[in-house]
Design an enzyme around this catalytic site. Structure first.
Site, short mmCIF file in Angstrom:
data_model
loop_
_atom_site.label_atom_id
_atom_site.label_comp_id
_atom_site.label_asym_id
_atom_site.label_seq_id
_atom_site.Cartn_x
_atom_site.Cartn_y
_atom_site.Cartn_z
N ASP A 50 24.40 13.00 39.48
CA ASP A 50 23.52 11.89 39.85
C ASP A 50 22.58 12.40 40.95
O ASP A 50 22.68 12.00 42.11
CB ASP A 50 24.36 10.70 40.32
CG ASP A 50 25.31 10.23 39.23
OD1 ASP A 50 24.85 9.58 38.30
OD2 ASP A 50 26.52 10.55 39.30
N SER A 60 32.38 8.75 32.96
CA SER A 60 33.23 7.70 32.39
C SER A 60 32.54 7.04 31.20
O SER A 60 33.19 6.50 30.32
CB SER A 60 33.61 6.66 33.43
OG SER A 60 32.71 6.65 34.49
N ARG A 61 31.20 7.13 31.15
CA ARG A 61 30.49 6.54 30.00
C ARG A 61 30.75 7.29 28.70
O ARG A 61 30.53 6.74 27.62
CB ARG A 61 28.98 6.56 30.26
CG ARG A 61 28.59 5.62 31.36
CD ARG A 61 27.10 5.56 31.45
NE ARG A 61 26.69 4.67 32.52
CZ ARG A 61 25.49 4.15 32.62
NH1 ARG A 61 24.57 4.43 31.72
NH2 ARG A 61 25.18 3.36 33.62
N HIS A 90 35.06 13.76 39.38
CA HIS A 90 35.46 13.17 40.67
C HIS A 90 36.41 14.11 41.43
O HIS A 90 36.30 14.27 42.64
CB HIS A 90 36.22 11.86 40.45
CG HIS A 90 35.43 10.78 39.77
ND1 HIS A 90 35.75 10.32 38.51
CD2 HIS A 90 34.36 10.07 40.17
CE1 HIS A 90 34.91 9.36 38.18
NE2 HIS A 90 34.05 9.18 39.16
P1 AMP Z 1 31.10 7.24 39.87
O1 AMP Z 1 32.54 6.89 39.92
O2 AMP Z 1 30.54 7.37 38.50
O3 AMP Z 1 30.26 6.37 40.79
O4 AMP Z 1 31.00 8.71 40.50
C1 AMP Z 1 31.47 8.97 41.79
C2 AMP Z 1 30.94 10.29 42.24
O5 AMP Z 1 31.37 11.32 41.34
C3 AMP Z 1 29.40 10.36 42.25
O6 AMP Z 1 28.98 11.05 43.41
C4 AMP Z 1 29.09 11.13 41.00
O7 AMP Z 1 27.86 11.85 41.08
C5 AMP Z 1 30.26 12.09 40.94
N1 AMP Z 1 30.44 12.60 39.58
C6 AMP Z 1 30.57 11.88 38.44
N2 AMP Z 1 30.66 12.69 37.37
C7 AMP Z 1 30.58 13.97 37.84
C8 AMP Z 1 30.61 15.26 37.24
N3 AMP Z 1 30.73 15.42 35.91
N4 AMP Z 1 30.52 16.34 38.03
C9 AMP Z 1 30.40 16.20 39.38
N5 AMP Z 1 30.36 15.01 40.01
C10 AMP Z 1 30.45 13.91 39.25
#
Ligand code: AMP
Length: 279
Positions: A147, A183-184, A34
């Site tokens: 994603d 986060s998983r 993030h």
């Molecule tokens: P989330 O909180 O899981 O919905 O993620 C929020 C944003 O962070 C989304 O656009 C994800 O694709 C991005 N994101 C999550 N993990 C990563 C990572 N390891 N590298 C780059 N972006 C990430």
């Protein structure tokens, strides 16, 4: 930095922010992935807004909405240290009023891959992101390439519905052993954590074969399947080689191709991908 929890309050604070604004939508419990999005947004905009919203409508019935990890206090400290101006962290009832019943559905692109395994997931994502765009009114919005299909779905929504903003995809941030940060990953036991490296090692093996001249998708998929099969704690959900724009499956890697997979490690479902440039 201002923390806003209602749409009305956020709009009022947003109106006072001059210059360009970058938005980073998240579900909180922030990690280095993030923060890479936040840093990129800060480089490219005068100010940055981050939303923290665990979106109930993108979770399937058994996908753990209730148990999704949260730590708002820590998230706010991290964002403050990065110079973020606005944080929008509404409760669910602020986003979904009683009787809410208008949805954004991105067609075929959202039905493949993750969409096939998780019906209604992208309807929930597209709808909440559309609402966030309308509330925040950013000039640019930042999404992680981890994603990859989500990035494509949002880009398609922006193009099809003439939204006036730029979608920026940011490269996946990884642990030193290659595991994409998520986060998983916190759900994994130490043994499962070791096994989880198989996602990136199988994608890397396929990428290496491609670099050596192999262009047949079926062979690259075989490389991935056999690598995953060797890991007893891993169970493949799907592996795909798809045109990186349309996400339609390809037989030959003769154009930019997204190689993506979803793997169960115990009870945790992880995804990862790599893009091959095509020749
Ligand atoms: P989330 O909180 O899981 O919905 O993620 C929020 C944003 O962070 C989304 O656009 C994800 O694709 C991005 N994101 C999550 N993990 C990563 C990572 N390891 N590298 C780059 N972006 C990430």
């Amino acid at each position: 930095m201002k923390l806003l929890e209602s749409v009305v309050e956020f709009r009022r604070a947003r109106a006072e922010v001059p210059g360009s604004l970058g938005l980073v939508p998240t579900m909180g419990f922030l990690h280095r992935g993030h923060m890479a999005l936040v840093k990129r947004a800060r480089e490219e905009n005068d100010s940055v807004a981050v939303s923290i919203f665990i979106n109930p409508t993108q979770f399937g019935p058994s996908e753990g909405y209730q148990t999704y990890p949260r730590d708002l206090r820590r998230d706010l400290e991290l964002l403050k240290a990065e110079g973020v101006k606005l944080v929008f962290a509404p409760p669910p009832e602020e986003i979904y009023l009683p009787g809410f019943d208008t949805w954004v559905e991105v067609g075929a692109l959202a039905e493949r891959l993750e969409g096939a395994s998780r019906p209604d997931h992208f309807r929930g994502v597209a709808t909440v992101v559309m609402k966030l765009f309308n509330i925040v009114r950013p000039d640019r919005a930042y999404f992680g390439q981890k994603d990859a299909q989500q990035v494509r779905v949002i880009e398609k929504m922006v193009a099809d519905l003439d939204l006036c903003l730029e979608v920026v995809a940011v490269a996946t941030v990884r642990e030193p052993d290659g595991l994409a940060i998520s986060s998983r990953n916190t759900h994994l036991s130490p043994e499962e954590r070791k096994a989880a490296t198989v996602l990136w090692s199988s994608l890397s093996a396929a990428r290496d074969r491609w670099a050596q001249g192999e262009a047949r998708a079926r062979i690259l998929k075989k490389v991935i399947v056999s690598t995953i099969d060797k890991e007893p704690l891993a169970r493949l959900d799907y592996v795909s080689t798809a045109d990186s724009k349309s996400l339609e499956e390809v037989d030959t890697i003769d154009r930019p191709t997204l190689v993506s997979l979803a793997v169960w490690i115990g009870k945790t479902r992880l995804i990862d991908n790599v893009t091959l440039a095509g020749r």
